[in-house]
Design a protein around this motif. Structure first.
Motif: not given
Length: 152
Positions: A10, A12, A14, A107, A113-114, A143, A146
């Motif tokens: 997992q 995290e 933005k 989240k 979000s995760v 990543k 994101d």
């Protein structure tokens, strides 16, 4: 030793879960722009950019190698998950089945979000390595995506 396996991690991000999910579901043609070091091209082979059952061909680099991957997409609007079920490609030199899955969950505090990144696979033989480099690749791609979505 088991031939089937599943890797999962997992991270995290933005980006809101719904936006991230919709990008994977219907706008994945933007991935080469978001992560050009990892993704080089993606094209529709059958269907369209957003319908379940559509088939796409990906060109990417992992572990210093250029590879191709042909997949059929499965989506779940309720869980905001996208699975790219493998049909053909370089991974099938060592694996019988291949299924990367990206799931975006909001989240609890509403700040991003995760992502759950899952890689389900079946090796052709016992001495084939567990595909950790591909899970790392999934992390890098998501990543980068994101960052791309947040900056645009």
């Amino acid at each position: 030793m088991a031939l089937t396996g599943k890797l999962e991690t997992q991270i995290e991000i933005k980006t809101p879960a719904e936006k991230f999910y919709k990008t994977w579901k219907a706008q994945c043609h933007n991935l080469p722009n978001a992560t050009p070091d990892n993704m080089h091209a993606v094209e529709v082979h059958h269907g369209d950019w957003e319908s379940d059952g559509s088939i796409k061909i990906w060109n990417y680099s992992v572990g210093g190698r250029k590879e191709t991957y042909k997949e059929i997409i499965e989506t779940n609007d309720e869980t905001r998950s996208v699975a790219l079920v493998g049909l053909e490609g370089d991974v099938f030199k060592h694996y019988k089945s291949w299924k990367p899955i990206v799931t975006a969950t909001p989240k609890a505090d509403g700040s991003g979000s995760v992502l759950t990144l899952t890689l389900e696979y079946e090796k052709l033989k016992e001495d084939v390595p567990v595909p950790h480099e591909y899970l790392d690749f999934m992390v890098r791609v998501n990543k980068d995506l994101d960052e791309h979505l947040v900056s645009n």
